[in-house]
Design a protein around this motif. Sequence first.
Motif, PDB file in Angstrom:
ATOM      1  N   VAL A  31       0.829  -1.208   0.000  1.00 32.85           N
ATOM      2  CA  VAL A  31       0.000   0.000   0.000  1.00 32.85           C
ATOM      3  C   VAL A  31       0.858   1.251   0.000  1.00 32.85           C
ATOM      4  O   VAL A  31       0.370   2.341  -0.267  1.00 32.85           O
ATOM      5  N   VAL A  32       2.146   1.068   0.269  1.00 31.18           N
ATOM      6  CA  VAL A  32       3.069   2.194   0.317  1.00 31.18           C
ATOM      7  C   VAL A  32       4.185   1.958  -0.686  1.00 31.18           C
ATOM      8  O   VAL A  32       4.854   0.932  -0.639  1.00 31.18           O
TER       9      VAL A  32
ATOM     10  N   GLU B  29       4.170   9.020   5.588  1.00 29.04           N
ATOM     11  CA  GLU B  29       3.370   8.721   4.398  1.00 29.04           C
ATOM     12  C   GLU B  29       2.926   7.267   4.393  1.00 29.04           C
ATOM     13  O   GLU B  29       1.823   6.949   3.950  1.00 29.04           O
ATOM     14  N   ALA B  30       3.782   6.379   4.905  1.00 24.63           N
ATOM     15  CA  ALA B  30       3.418   4.965   4.991  1.00 24.63           C
ATOM     16  C   ALA B  30       2.249   4.774   5.952  1.00 24.63           C
ATOM     17  O   ALA B  30       1.310   4.036   5.662  1.00 24.63           O
ATOM     18  N   GLU B  31       2.297   5.466   7.096  1.00 20.00           N
ATOM     19  CA  GLU B  31       1.205   5.366   8.060  1.00 20.00           C
ATOM     20  C   GLU B  31      -0.084   5.920   7.470  1.00 20.00           C
ATOM     21  O   GLU B  31      -1.154   5.353   7.668  1.00 20.00           O
ATOM     22  N   ASP B  32       0.007   7.022   6.740  1.00 18.50           N
ATOM     23  CA  ASP B  32      -1.178   7.599   6.104  1.00 18.50           C
ATOM     24  C   ASP B  32      -1.779   6.615   5.105  1.00 18.50           C
ATOM     25  O   ASP B  32      -2.997   6.442   5.060  1.00 18.50           O
ATOM     26  N   ALA B  33      -0.950   5.975   4.301  1.00 14.40           N
ATOM     27  CA  ALA B  33      -1.435   5.020   3.302  1.00 14.40           C
ATOM     28  C   ALA B  33      -2.096   3.818   3.974  1.00 14.40           C
ATOM     29  O   ALA B  33      -3.119   3.317   3.503  1.00 14.40           O
ATOM     30  N   GLN B  34      -1.525   3.362   5.093  1.00 12.41           N
ATOM     31  CA  GLN B  34      -2.132   2.247   5.814  1.00 12.41           C
ATOM     32  C   GLN B  34      -3.489   2.657   6.382  1.00 12.41           C
ATOM     33  O   GLN B  34      -4.455   1.897   6.306  1.00 12.41           O
ATOM     34  N   ALA B  35      -3.573   3.854   6.944  1.00 15.30           N
ATOM     35  CA  ALA B  35      -4.836   4.343   7.503  1.00 15.30           C
ATOM     36  C   ALA B  35      -5.900   4.438   6.415  1.00 15.30           C
ATOM     37  O   ALA B  35      -7.061   4.054   6.635  1.00 15.30           O
TER      38      ALA B  35
ATOM     39  N   ALA C 197      -6.046   2.649   3.641  1.00 16.27           N
ATOM     40  CA  ALA C 197      -6.423   1.285   3.256  1.00 16.27           C
ATOM     41  C   ALA C 197      -7.386   0.674   4.281  1.00 16.27           C
ATOM     42  O   ALA C 197      -8.375   0.025   3.909  1.00 16.27           O
ATOM     43  N   ILE C 198      -7.125   0.893   5.560  1.00 12.36           N
ATOM     44  CA  ILE C 198      -8.000   0.358   6.610  1.00 12.36           C
ATOM     45  C   ILE C 198      -9.361   1.035   6.555  1.00 12.36           C
ATOM     46  O   ILE C 198     -10.411   0.378   6.638  1.00 12.36           O
TER      47      ILE C 198
ATOM     48  N   ILE D 256      -2.414   5.027  13.629  1.00 14.66           N
ATOM     49  CA  ILE D 256      -2.903   4.639  12.301  1.00 14.66           C
ATOM     50  C   ILE D 256      -4.386   4.302  12.367  1.00 14.66           C
ATOM     51  O   ILE D 256      -5.174   4.731  11.508  1.00 14.66           O
ATOM     52  N   LEU D 257      -4.782   3.551  13.397  1.00 17.77           N
ATOM     53  CA  LEU D 257      -6.200   3.209  13.535  1.00 17.77           C
ATOM     54  C   LEU D 257      -7.049   4.449  13.760  1.00 17.77           C
ATOM     55  O   LEU D 257      -8.145   4.567  13.207  1.00 17.77           O
ATOM     56  N   GLU D 258      -6.544   5.394  14.562  1.00 15.62           N
ATOM     57  CA  GLU D 258      -7.296   6.625  14.796  1.00 15.62           C
ATOM     58  C   GLU D 258      -7.517   7.383  13.489  1.00 15.62           C
ATOM     59  O   GLU D 258      -8.610   7.887  13.222  1.00 15.62           O
ATOM     60  N   GLU D 259      -6.478   7.437  12.661  1.00 17.04           N
ATOM     61  CA  GLU D 259      -6.616   8.097  11.350  1.00 17.04           C
ATOM     62  C   GLU D 259      -7.626   7.387  10.462  1.00 17.04           C
ATOM     63  O   GLU D 259      -8.244   8.000   9.608  1.00 17.04           O
ATOM     64  N   SER D 260      -7.774   6.077  10.665  1.00 14.23           N
ATOM     65  CA  SER D 260      -8.717   5.315   9.839  1.00 14.23           C
ATOM     66  C   SER D 260     -10.135   5.364  10.393  1.00 14.23           C
ATOM     67  O   SER D 260     -11.054   4.821   9.789  1.00 14.23           O
ATOM     68  N   GLY D 261     -10.307   6.004  11.571  1.00 14.74           N
ATOM     69  CA  GLY D 261     -11.639   6.129  12.160  1.00 14.74           C
ATOM     70  C   GLY D 261     -11.932   5.112  13.246  1.00 14.74           C
ATOM     71  O   GLY D 261     -13.070   4.993  13.679  1.00 14.74           O
TER      72      GLY D 261
END
Length: 191
Positions: A39-40, A48-54, A56-57, A146-151
């Motif tokens: 995803v990154v 940027e990797a954390e953003d891309a993971q968030a 995707a989740i 990362i989970l927080e960014e994904s909601g």
Amino acid sequence: MPRQTIIDYGGHRVRLMEFDGSGKKLRVLGVTDVPLDGVVPEGEEAAEAEDAQAVAIRKALRAAGFTNDPCAMAFGASNAMFREFDLPFTSDDQINKVVKFESESHVPGDIDDYVLQHQVLRKTRDKSHILVIAVKKDELLDRLDILEESGLDPMLVDIDDLALHNALVATGVADEHPRLEYSTPRGNLLP
């Protein structure tokens, strides 16, 4: 009981499961898998990797139609340290007071860099045999960010290997089946 989501956050993938009901009558509503490899683009910065993971989740969560609240997370045991040692007393209050201090000699580095969870494995007349699970705070907090960014904002975090046991105790199933008699786990991994 309302719908709930469980998050199994491994190193290379996140698995999400939505369910409703209770321990006695649990109904799985859906399961989805979010691969994190690929995803990154290679060479991207960590942020940027954390953003891309968030992203995707979040996309997988929405595509599956899962609820984001309440939720809980299982943290991979492969990212934790397990240590066993004895304490010269059996009182739960005494154990709770000294387990962090006693763990210092069993965990490399600064004990304040870790989140600890402990389990009393057995007690004899004058001592307790303890299992301590230590997780680096930074690793745990990175995943929670990362989970927080994904909601998703997990109410609790548990080691994946202990999550089933803790769920059986919490739902009362362990009380109904004497072979499952274990002492109650102490807390969860949220810092």
